[in-house]
Design an enzyme around this catalytic site. Structure first.
Site, mmCIF file in Angstrom:
data_model
loop_
_atom_site.group_PDB
_atom_site.id
_atom_site.type_symbol
_atom_site.label_atom_id
_atom_site.label_comp_id
_atom_site.label_asym_id
_atom_site.label_seq_id
_atom_site.Cartn_x
_atom_site.Cartn_y
_atom_site.Cartn_z
ATOM 1 N N PHE A 1 0.867 -1.175 0.000
ATOM 2 C CA PHE A 1 0.000 0.000 0.000
ATOM 3 C C PHE A 1 0.906 1.228 0.000
ATOM 4 O O PHE A 1 1.712 1.410 0.914
ATOM 5 C CB PHE A 1 -0.905 0.011 1.240
ATOM 6 C CG PHE A 1 -2.018 1.019 1.138
ATOM 7 C CD1 PHE A 1 -3.252 0.646 0.620
ATOM 8 C CD2 PHE A 1 -1.829 2.330 1.527
ATOM 9 C CE1 PHE A 1 -4.289 1.578 0.514
ATOM 10 C CE2 PHE A 1 -2.850 3.274 1.421
ATOM 11 C CZ PHE A 1 -4.083 2.891 0.904
ATOM 12 N N ILE B 1 7.761 2.070 1.604
ATOM 13 C CA ILE B 1 6.682 1.142 1.266
ATOM 14 C C ILE B 1 7.059 -0.287 1.678
ATOM 15 O O ILE B 1 7.990 -0.885 1.124
ATOM 16 C CB ILE B 1 6.322 1.221 -0.239
ATOM 17 C CG1 ILE B 1 6.034 2.671 -0.647
ATOM 18 C CG2 ILE B 1 5.147 0.289 -0.555
ATOM 19 C CD1 ILE B 1 5.002 3.412 0.229
ATOM 20 N N GLN C 1 13.804 -9.678 44.242
ATOM 21 C CA GLN C 1 12.508 -9.001 44.152
ATOM 22 C C GLN C 1 12.506 -7.864 43.120
ATOM 23 O O GLN C 1 11.532 -7.682 42.391
ATOM 24 C CB GLN C 1 12.108 -8.455 45.525
ATOM 25 C CG GLN C 1 10.679 -7.961 45.549
ATOM 26 C CD GLN C 1 10.282 -7.411 46.901
ATOM 27 O OE1 GLN C 1 10.962 -6.557 47.464
ATOM 28 N NE2 GLN C 1 9.216 -7.899 47.439
ATOM 29 N N HIS D 1 18.650 -8.938 30.912
ATOM 30 C CA HIS D 1 19.676 -9.841 30.377
ATOM 31 C C HIS D 1 21.093 -9.310 30.634
ATOM 32 O O HIS D 1 22.066 -9.972 30.270
ATOM 33 C CB HIS D 1 19.500 -10.040 28.870
ATOM 34 C CG HIS D 1 18.440 -11.030 28.493
ATOM 35 N ND1 HIS D 1 17.100 -10.800 28.668
ATOM 36 C CD2 HIS D 1 18.527 -12.269 27.934
ATOM 37 C CE1 HIS D 1 16.408 -11.836 28.231
ATOM 38 N NE2 HIS D 1 17.252 -12.745 27.786
ATOM 39 N N GLY E 1 24.623 -7.617 30.294
ATOM 40 C CA GLY E 1 25.525 -7.495 29.132
ATOM 41 C C GLY E 1 25.134 -8.415 27.992
ATOM 42 O O GLY E 1 25.262 -8.063 26.809
ATOM 43 N N GLU F 1 2.440 3.352 10.276
ATOM 44 C CA GLU F 1 0.966 3.359 10.274
ATOM 45 C C GLU F 1 0.421 4.427 11.235
ATOM 46 O O GLU F 1 -0.618 4.261 11.875
ATOM 47 C CB GLU F 1 0.390 1.967 10.537
ATOM 48 C CG GLU F 1 0.912 0.968 9.497
ATOM 49 C CD GLU F 1 -0.078 -0.048 8.996
ATOM 50 O OE1 GLU F 1 -1.268 0.046 9.312
ATOM 51 O OE2 GLU F 1 0.369 -0.955 8.262
ATOM 52 N N GLY F 2 1.176 5.519 11.316
ATOM 53 C CA GLY F 2 0.781 6.649 12.158
ATOM 54 C C GLY F 2 1.567 6.649 13.449
ATOM 55 O O GLY F 2 1.504 5.681 14.218
HETATM 56 N N1 CAA Z 1 -12.358 6.285 8.315
HETATM 57 C C1 CAA Z 1 -13.043 6.878 7.313
HETATM 58 N N2 CAA Z 1 -12.906 8.183 6.991
HETATM 59 C C2 CAA Z 1 -12.043 8.924 7.720
HETATM 60 C C3 CAA Z 1 -11.297 8.379 8.780
HETATM 61 C C4 CAA Z 1 -11.493 7.006 9.077
HETATM 62 N N3 CAA Z 1 -10.815 6.420 10.062
HETATM 63 N N4 CAA Z 1 -10.516 9.336 9.308
HETATM 64 C C5 CAA Z 1 -10.760 10.465 8.618
HETATM 65 N N5 CAA Z 1 -11.679 10.207 7.665
HETATM 66 C C6 CAA Z 1 -12.259 11.162 6.726
HETATM 67 C C7 CAA Z 1 -12.993 12.258 7.505
HETATM 68 O O1 CAA Z 1 -14.317 11.886 7.780
HETATM 69 C C8 CAA Z 1 -12.914 13.428 6.559
HETATM 70 O O2 CAA Z 1 -13.870 13.264 5.539
HETATM 71 P P1 CAA Z 1 -14.983 14.399 5.197
HETATM 72 O O3 CAA Z 1 -14.235 15.649 4.870
HETATM 73 O O4 CAA Z 1 -15.743 13.823 4.069
HETATM 74 O O5 CAA Z 1 -15.782 14.546 6.457
HETATM 75 C C9 CAA Z 1 -11.558 13.225 5.897
HETATM 76 O O6 CAA Z 1 -11.220 11.866 6.038
HETATM 77 C C10 CAA Z 1 -10.481 14.108 6.473
HETATM 78 O O7 CAA Z 1 -10.378 13.836 7.844
HETATM 79 P P2 CAA Z 1 -9.480 14.740 8.805
HETATM 80 O O8 CAA Z 1 -9.921 16.171 8.678
HETATM 81 O O9 CAA Z 1 -9.498 14.133 10.164
HETATM 82 O O10 CAA Z 1 -8.040 14.617 8.096
HETATM 83 P P3 CAA Z 1 -6.654 15.292 8.418
HETATM 84 O O11 CAA Z 1 -6.035 15.749 7.177
HETATM 85 O O12 CAA Z 1 -6.790 16.248 9.557
HETATM 86 O O13 CAA Z 1 -5.738 14.048 8.885
HETATM 87 C C11 CAA Z 1 -4.830 12.379 10.272
HETATM 88 C C12 CAA Z 1 -6.061 13.228 9.839
HETATM 89 C C13 CAA Z 1 -5.369 11.509 11.366
HETATM 90 C C14 CAA Z 1 -3.696 13.217 10.811
HETATM 91 C C15 CAA Z 1 -4.375 11.541 9.073
HETATM 92 O O14 CAA Z 1 -3.763 12.347 8.109
HETATM 93 C C16 CAA Z 1 -3.411 10.416 9.456
HETATM 94 O O15 CAA Z 1 -3.850 9.364 9.904
HETATM 95 N N6 CAA Z 1 -2.092 10.607 9.263
HETATM 96 C C17 CAA Z 1 -1.105 9.546 9.455
HETATM 97 C C18 CAA Z 1 -0.909 8.777 8.199
HETATM 98 C C19 CAA Z 1 -0.315 7.428 8.420
HETATM 99 O O16 CAA Z 1 -0.707 6.702 9.323
HETATM 100 N N7 CAA Z 1 0.633 7.067 7.576
HETATM 101 C C20 CAA Z 1 1.233 5.781 7.610
HETATM 102 C C21 CAA Z 1 1.246 5.203 6.225
HETATM 103 S S1 CAA Z 1 1.332 3.482 5.981
HETATM 104 C C22 CAA Z 1 2.804 2.951 6.625
HETATM 105 O O17 CAA Z 1 3.136 3.270 7.706
HETATM 106 C C23 CAA Z 1 3.742 2.093 5.843
HETATM 107 C C24 CAA Z 1 3.451 0.659 5.817
HETATM 108 O O18 CAA Z 1 3.431 0.105 4.742
HETATM 109 C C25 CAA Z 1 3.328 -0.139 7.075
#
Ligand code: CAA
Length: 384
Positions: free
Chosen positions: A123, A157, A279, A338, A340, A363-364
């Site tokens: 993703f 990614i 303890q 553990h 050293g 993932e945030g």
């Molecule tokens: N489910 C459905 N819709 C959602 C939602 C959810 N959980 N969260 C937000 N939305 C929708 C809102 O309803 C809103 O929609 P409308 O305008 O239609 O009402 C829209 O999305 C915007 O929401 P926000 O205003 O809350 O958005 P924002 O820009 O303020 O951002 C944030 C919110 C929580 C900061 C978000 O940007 C975020 O989660 N950021 C972190 C990103 C992240 O986790 N990245 C990791 C990527 S993957 C990875 O790590 C690599 C891997 O492969 C493991």
């Protein structure tokens, strides 16, 4: 409320624990040392329906609930966190996004092989200048007849190199901010998609993390996932499930660290007795076990809410926040217990410590989870 496991959930947990101990853990240290992608292990996991667990069988999945997924993923993570992150991304943000947003033709074509584990998925949301703030992404998708032309670079990614199918987000209408982001399914057969730089990481070294470069990448309009402008919602929904997965990985690694400590402190003799008799050290282990149990309960509770079809966004973020911070404390204490030896590669705790470090980031970040949680609680939509 303690989550009571049913017979099927317990059976899955026992079966995957045995598989993880016998097959997944065996060469985990070696794979970590030499950055070997767990290809054969993932094939065996596919046979056990572990790659699309929550997807119904008619789309190639295991048809289990989220609780079973948490239990299975924790067992895999306890054995090898690198393998667990591949499983987590595939099950959650890849398969779940396809299940919720793909049309029947796309499900048949892309979801079925992914859920069966025949191909690895990725993703692609993050970019070099858009991590916590994915709305600021620069990647564009410009419609030209029956195609979109994608240009941009995605970063960090998971499975970027080994994935065959990639879900990618891009701006179709930049001025519309989050409502101008759309998602697309792109395969590695597409000549406009190249794998770029592979990261050298401190942990999860057996899983590949790469750049994906899209250069005039032509994608048929039929491979757009969901409607135009639905890409941000799709990513957020996928991340809700993904965050339960990171919590499950945290639980697995913490469990492995605690078990390693119990083993080590019982056999290590100092001052004429096993150090597990002191303890001060027993209390450290007690704190680790308590935090771990709390993380399990909050994660299973988020999973149960998802299974009941409730809004689980806040609970998934709470589980991710608490469990990922917990495993960082637990693995740090595990090294301390553990002494050293914990600092050497002779014991697994240094790997657990390195692997766990990213859990509060990907993932945030923990800080982003607090934004999600506070946004949800101030909405005041939920009943007390
Ligand atoms: N489910 C459905 N819709 C959602 C939602 C959810 N959980 N969260 C937000 N939305 C929708 C809102 O309803 C809103 O929609 P409308 O305008 O239609 O009402 C829209 O999305 C915007 O929401 P926000 O205003 O809350 O958005 P924002 O820009 O303020 O951002 C944030 C919110 C929580 C900061 C978000 O940007 C975020 O989660 N950021 C972190 C990103 C992240 O986790 N990245 C990791 C990527 S993957 C990875 O790590 C690599 C891997 O492969 C493991």
């Amino acid at each position: 409320m303690t989550i009571q496991l049913n017979d099927e959930q317990r059976m899955i947990q026992t079966m995957i624990r045995e598989f993880a101990r016998k097959k997944v853990s065996v060469e985990a240290a070696e794979r970590d040392r030499n950055k070997i992608f767990p290809k054969d292990i993932l094939k065996q996991m596919a046979k056990l329906d572990l790659m699309g667990m929550m997807i119904p069988p008619e789309y190639g999945g295991g048809g289990t609930d989220t609780i079973s997924y948490v239990l299975a993923l924790s067992e895999i993570a306890a054995a090898c966190a690198s393998t667990a992150v591949v499983m987590s991304v595939q099950n959650s943000i890849v398969c779940e996004s396809l299940y919720h947003f793909a049309n029947e033709e796309q499900k048949e074509r892309y979801l079925v092989p992914l859920a069966r584990g025949k191909v690895i998925g990725a993703f692609a949301l993050t970019e070099p200048d858009a991590g916590s703030d994915p709305v600021s992404q620069k990647m564009t998708a410009v419609r030209e007849g029956d195609e979109y032309i994608l240009n941009g670079t995605k970063r960090f990614i998971t499975s970027g190199k080994n994935a065959k199918t990639v879900i990618v987000t891009a701006k179709t209408t930049p001025e519309k901010k989050h409502k101008g982001i759309s998602a697309f399914i792109v395969t590695k057969k597409n000549p406009g998609l190249k794998v770029g730089h592979q990261e050298e990481k401190m942990g999860l070294r057996a899983s590949d993390t790469t750049d994906l470069i899209f250069e005039n990448c032509r994608v048929p309009a039929s491979d757009r996932l969901g409607e135009e402008g639905e890409g941000f919602k799709l990513a957020m929904k996928g991340l809700d499930c993904g965050r339960i997965g990171i919590a499950a990985q945290s639980i697995g690694v913490a469990q492995a660290a605690l078990q390693a400590c119990i083993r080590y402190t019982k056999q290590r003799q100092q001052f004429g007795q096993s150090i597990s008799k002191f303890q001060g050290l027993r209390w450290m282990a007690a704190e680790m076990a308590t935090e771990l149990e709390a993380a399990k309960q909050i994660t299973l509770s988020a999973a149960a809410m998802k299974d009941r079809g409730e809004d689980y966004t806040a609970q998934a973020s709470m589980a991710k926040l608490f469990a990922s911070e917990m495993v960082n404390r637990v693995t740090a204490k595990a090294i301390q217990l553990h002494g050293g030896y914990g600092f050497t590669t002779d014991y697994p705790v240094e790997r657990y410590y390195r692997d766990a470090r990213v859990f509060t980031i990907y993932e945030g970040t923990s800080e982003i989870q607090k934004i999600v949680i506070s946004n949800q609680i101030f909405k005041d939509r939920r009943k007390p």
